[in-house]
Design a protein around this motif. Structure first.
Motif, PDB file in Angstrom:
ATOM      1  N   PRO A   1     -81.576  63.749 108.531  1.00  0.00           N
ATOM      2  CA  PRO A   1     -81.417  62.381 108.033  1.00  0.00           C
ATOM      3  C   PRO A   1     -80.189  61.704 108.639  1.00  0.00           C
ATOM      4  O   PRO A   1     -79.072  62.235 108.559  1.00  0.00           O
ATOM      5  CB  PRO A   1     -81.263  62.561 106.518  1.00  0.00           C
ATOM      6  N   ALA A   2     -80.390  60.541 109.253  1.00  0.00           N
ATOM      7  CA  ALA A   2     -79.296  59.807 109.904  1.00  0.00           C
ATOM      8  C   ALA A   2     -79.268  58.375 109.404  1.00  0.00           C
ATOM      9  O   ALA A   2     -80.294  57.692 109.407  1.00  0.00           O
ATOM     10  CB  ALA A   2     -79.464  59.829 111.419  1.00  0.00           C
ATOM     11  N   LEU A   3     -78.093  57.949 108.960  1.00  0.00           N
ATOM     12  CA  LEU A   3     -77.881  56.555 108.601  1.00  0.00           C
ATOM     13  C   LEU A   3     -77.087  55.892 109.714  1.00  0.00           C
ATOM     14  O   LEU A   3     -76.420  56.566 110.498  1.00  0.00           O
ATOM     15  CB  LEU A   3     -77.117  56.421 107.282  1.00  0.00           C
ATOM     16  N   LEU A   4     -77.137  54.578 109.753  1.00  0.00           N
ATOM     17  CA  LEU A   4     -76.299  53.823 110.678  1.00  0.00           C
ATOM     18  C   LEU A   4     -75.254  53.060 109.888  1.00  0.00           C
ATOM     19  O   LEU A   4     -75.594  52.335 108.943  1.00  0.00           O
ATOM     20  CB  LEU A   4     -77.135  52.830 111.490  1.00  0.00           C
ATOM     21  N   ARG A   5     -73.978  53.229 110.271  1.00  0.00           N
ATOM     22  CA  ARG A   5     -72.926  52.407 109.676  1.00  0.00           C
ATOM     23  C   ARG A   5     -72.705  51.174 110.534  1.00  0.00           C
ATOM     24  O   ARG A   5     -72.561  51.271 111.753  1.00  0.00           O
ATOM     25  CB  ARG A   5     -71.610  53.183 109.551  1.00  0.00           C
ATOM     26  N   VAL A   6     -72.667  50.015 109.875  1.00  0.00           N
ATOM     27  CA  VAL A   6     -72.435  48.752 110.569  1.00  0.00           C
ATOM     28  C   VAL A   6     -71.243  48.055 109.935  1.00  0.00           C
ATOM     29  O   VAL A   6     -71.002  48.163 108.730  1.00  0.00           O
ATOM     30  CB  VAL A   6     -73.682  47.839 110.535  1.00  0.00           C
ATOM     31  N   ALA A   7     -70.505  47.302 110.758  1.00  0.00           N
ATOM     32  CA  ALA A   7     -69.334  46.587 110.274  1.00  0.00           C
ATOM     33  C   ALA A   7     -69.724  45.287 109.581  1.00  0.00           C
ATOM     34  O   ALA A   7     -69.109  44.887 108.588  1.00  0.00           O
ATOM     35  CB  ALA A   7     -68.378  46.294 111.429  1.00  0.00           C
ATOM     36  N   THR A   8     -70.736  44.620 110.110  1.00  0.00           N
ATOM     37  CA  THR A   8     -71.243  43.375 109.536  1.00  0.00           C
ATOM     38  C   THR A   8     -72.762  43.406 109.592  1.00  0.00           C
ATOM     39  O   THR A   8     -73.359  44.155 110.372  1.00  0.00           O
ATOM     40  CB  THR A   8     -70.730  42.141 110.312  1.00  0.00           C
TER      41      THR A   8
ATOM     42  N   ILE B   1     -74.399  57.734 111.907  1.00  0.00           N
ATOM     43  CA  ILE B   1     -74.124  57.251 113.259  1.00  0.00           C
ATOM     44  C   ILE B   1     -73.210  56.036 113.130  1.00  0.00           C
ATOM     45  O   ILE B   1     -73.565  55.059 112.466  1.00  0.00           O
ATOM     46  CB  ILE B   1     -75.430  56.872 113.996  1.00  0.00           C
ATOM     47  N   ASP B   2     -72.040  56.111 113.730  1.00  0.00           N
ATOM     48  CA  ASP B   2     -71.002  55.109 113.481  1.00  0.00           C
ATOM     49  C   ASP B   2     -71.107  53.940 114.451  1.00  0.00           C
ATOM     50  O   ASP B   2     -70.656  54.016 115.596  1.00  0.00           O
ATOM     51  CB  ASP B   2     -69.627  55.763 113.585  1.00  0.00           C
ATOM     52  N   GLY B   3     -71.677  52.846 113.972  1.00  0.00           N
ATOM     53  CA  GLY B   3     -71.770  51.636 114.767  1.00  0.00           C
ATOM     54  C   GLY B   3     -70.572  50.722 114.593  1.00  0.00           C
ATOM     55  O   GLY B   3     -70.555  49.622 115.142  1.00  0.00           O
ATOM     56  N   GLU B   4     -69.573  51.170 113.826  1.00  0.00           N
ATOM     57  CA  GLU B   4     -68.373  50.358 113.594  1.00  0.00           C
ATOM     58  C   GLU B   4     -67.186  50.848 114.413  1.00  0.00           C
ATOM     59  O   GLU B   4     -66.553  50.064 115.133  1.00  0.00           O
ATOM     60  CB  GLU B   4     -68.006  50.375 112.105  1.00  0.00           C
TER      61      GLU B   4
ATOM     62  N   ALA C   1     -83.546  55.516 111.551  1.00  0.00           N
ATOM     63  CA  ALA C   1     -82.492  55.595 110.543  1.00  0.00           C
ATOM     64  C   ALA C   1     -83.108  55.665 109.153  1.00  0.00           C
ATOM     65  O   ALA C   1     -84.047  54.923 108.845  1.00  0.00           O
ATOM     66  CB  ALA C   1     -81.570  54.381 110.638  1.00  0.00           C
ATOM     67  N   VAL C   2     -82.578  56.537 108.307  1.00  0.00           N
ATOM     68  CA  VAL C   2     -83.082  56.620 106.939  1.00  0.00           C
ATOM     69  C   VAL C   2     -82.423  55.573 106.051  1.00  0.00           C
ATOM     70  O   VAL C   2     -82.869  55.347 104.926  1.00  0.00           O
ATOM     71  CB  VAL C   2     -82.873  58.017 106.327  1.00  0.00           C
ATOM     72  N   GLY C   3     -81.354  54.947 106.547  1.00  0.00           N
ATOM     73  CA  GLY C   3     -80.686  53.939 105.753  1.00  0.00           C
ATOM     74  C   GLY C   3     -79.558  53.285 106.521  1.00  0.00           C
ATOM     75  O   GLY C   3     -79.273  53.646 107.666  1.00  0.00           O
ATOM     76  N   ILE C   4     -78.931  52.325 105.864  1.00  0.00           N
ATOM     77  CA  ILE C   4     -77.838  51.560 106.457  1.00  0.00           C
ATOM     78  C   ILE C   4     -76.620  51.654 105.549  1.00  0.00           C
ATOM     79  O   ILE C   4     -76.727  51.502 104.322  1.00  0.00           O
ATOM     80  CB  ILE C   4     -78.230  50.073 106.633  1.00  0.00           C
ATOM     81  N   GLN C   5     -75.466  51.902 106.160  1.00  0.00           N
ATOM     82  CA  GLN C   5     -74.195  51.942 105.445  1.00  0.00           C
ATOM     83  C   GLN C   5     -73.359  50.753 105.918  1.00  0.00           C
ATOM     84  O   GLN C   5     -73.000  50.668 107.094  1.00  0.00           O
ATOM     85  CB  GLN C   5     -73.479  53.268 105.720  1.00  0.00           C
ATOM     86  N   LEU C   6     -73.074  49.841 105.004  1.00  0.00           N
ATOM     87  CA  LEU C   6     -72.358  48.604 105.344  1.00  0.00           C
ATOM     88  C   LEU C   6     -70.902  48.689 104.927  1.00  0.00           C
ATOM     89  O   LEU C   6     -70.589  48.993 103.773  1.00  0.00           O
ATOM     90  CB  LEU C   6     -73.032  47.406 104.662  1.00  0.00           C
ATOM     91  N   SER C   7     -70.006  48.409 105.857  1.00  0.00           N
ATOM     92  CA  SER C   7     -68.571  48.487 105.603  1.00  0.00           C
ATOM     93  C   SER C   7     -68.038  47.236 104.914  1.00  0.00           C
ATOM     94  O   SER C   7     -68.619  46.156 104.988  1.00  0.00           O
ATOM     95  CB  SER C   7     -67.817  48.678 106.927  1.00  0.00           C
ATOM     96  N   ASN C   8     -66.893  47.414 104.253  1.00  0.00           N
ATOM     97  CA  ASN C   8     -66.079  46.319 103.722  1.00  0.00           C
ATOM     98  C   ASN C   8     -66.884  45.349 102.868  1.00  0.00           C
ATOM     99  O   ASN C   8     -66.850  44.132 103.069  1.00  0.00           O
ATOM    100  CB  ASN C   8     -65.382  45.570 104.866  1.00  0.00           C
ATOM    101  N   VAL C   9     -67.580  45.891 101.895  1.00  0.00           N
ATOM    102  CA  VAL C   9     -68.371  45.058 100.982  1.00  0.00           C
ATOM    103  C   VAL C   9     -67.471  44.567  99.853  1.00  0.00           C
ATOM    104  O   VAL C   9     -66.785  45.363  99.205  1.00  0.00           O
ATOM    105  CB  VAL C   9     -69.569  45.854 100.426  1.00  0.00           C
ATOM    106  N   ASN C  10     -67.484  43.259  99.625  1.00  0.00           N
ATOM    107  CA  ASN C  10     -66.668  42.705  98.537  1.00  0.00           C
ATOM    108  C   ASN C  10     -67.401  41.678  97.680  1.00  0.00           C
ATOM    109  O   ASN C  10     -66.805  41.050  96.815  1.00  0.00           O
ATOM    110  CB  ASN C  10     -65.376  42.079  99.089  1.00  0.00           C
ATOM    111  N   SER C  11     -68.716  41.514  97.925  1.00  0.00           N
ATOM    112  CA  SER C  11     -69.470  40.526  97.147  1.00  0.00           C
ATOM    113  C   SER C  11     -70.902  40.987  96.920  1.00  0.00           C
ATOM    114  O   SER C  11     -71.439  41.794  97.687  1.00  0.00           O
ATOM    115  CB  SER C  11     -69.484  39.175  97.866  1.00  0.00           C
ATOM    116  N   ARG C  12     -71.513  40.449  95.885  1.00  0.00           N
ATOM    117  CA  ARG C  12     -72.915  40.749  95.622  1.00  0.00           C
ATOM    118  C   ARG C  12     -73.806  40.132  96.686  1.00  0.00           C
ATOM    119  O   ARG C  12     -74.864  40.685  97.018  1.00  0.00           O
ATOM    120  CB  ARG C  12     -73.309  40.222  94.240  1.00  0.00           C
TER     121      ARG C  12
END
Length: 271
Positions: free
Chosen positions: A73-80, A48-51, A94-105
């Motif tokens: 199974p549905a994940l949610l994508r978030v921008a931040t 599910i695209d939240g971005e 939601a079975v999980g979260i997909q986070l966009s634009n990751v560049n750090s630990r």
């Protein structure tokens, strides 16, 4: 008693470790029919695209709840990262979260923290949601399930400009997801994915994922790129989105119809 959402997390994780890649698609349209079609098409998951959509909080919640009812199974994508939004999505199914634009630990640690209860994280707990049978589960049983099958964490790597080493960034996540379009734009390639600089970054993620023992994933525009993804070892593949597939299909249909109409009108009448 294990909740349905916990069972779906286990199913998707098993697919990521299985012989065949998990196939899904991105959902941007706020309509249950889209999820019905995805379910009947046999996808393994949806995002599910939240971005990049106009769903909004209410639409996201509705779509997650319906996907759960379909046992899809549905994940949610978030921008931040917003810990409140993450918690609401997980409580909606939601079975999980997909986070966009990751560049750090740090981003990854914060995401894991937001998806786990103490002492493994800082997620705020409530039992008033489907995952806890709306309070029907004992809190000890619910927490035990969450420890055994926590929400999936998918991180999108879509820029060459990283703060930390890539293998350290993705360590411990469920999927390291390559974002092809954003990566191409970040490299100054204007969307092209056939250039050497782009292939170097794709290989960079594959190498880092192998070192960190993390499955990789990616987005593809259509099924023609599926073989390349599976040959590369991707385990989590999102094929298009509802809007993109609809647009592509309509353009193809109208194009063929107009071509036939033009050909017919240019044929002289027989006497």
């Amino acid at each position: 008693m294990t909740s349905e959402v916990v069972g779906l997390r286990a199913v998707l994780r098993a697919q990521l470790a299985g012989a065949d890649a998990a196939l899904g698609t991105m959902i941007k349209i706020d309509d249950f029919g889209v999820l019905d079609i995805a379910r009947s098409a046999g996808v393994d998951f949806v995002v599910i695209d939240g971005e990049h959509s106009q769903l909004g909080d209410r639409g996201i919640s509705r779509m997650l709840r319906y996907a759960l009812a379909l046992r899809l199974p549905a994940l949610l994508r978030v921008a931040t990262l917003d810990s409140g939004a993450v918690n609401r999505a997980l409580e909606a199914g939601a079975v999980g979260i997909q986070l966009s634009n990751v560049n750090s630990r740090r981003q990854v640690d914060d995401l894991i923290d937001a998806t786990r209860y103490a002492p493994g994280g800082a997620r705020s707990i409530s039992l008033a949601h489907p995952g806890a049978d709306h309070g029907g589960m004992a809190i000890a049983d619910y927490l035990a399930d969450e420890v055994m099958h926590p929400p999936l964490v998918v991180v999108q790597i879509e820029s060459p400009h990283l703060i930390d080493p890539l293998d350290e960034i993705i360590a411990g996540v469920d999927v390291a997801f390559h974002g092809p379009t954003d990566m191409s734009v970040a490299l100054g390639l204007g969307g092209a994915t056939d250039q050497q600089a782009y292939h170097r970054e794709r290989q960079r993620l594959s190498d880092a994922a192998a070192a960190a023992a993390v499955p990789t994933g990616s987005w593809i525009a259509d099924h023609t790129a599926l073989e390349a993804c599976t040959d590369r070892g991707d385990r989590y593949i999102a094929i298009g989105s509802d809007l993109q597939i609809l647009g592509k299909g309509l353009r193809a249909l109208t194009g063929r119809a107009r071509a036939r109409s033009t050909a017919h009108s240019s044929t002289p009448d027989r006497i």
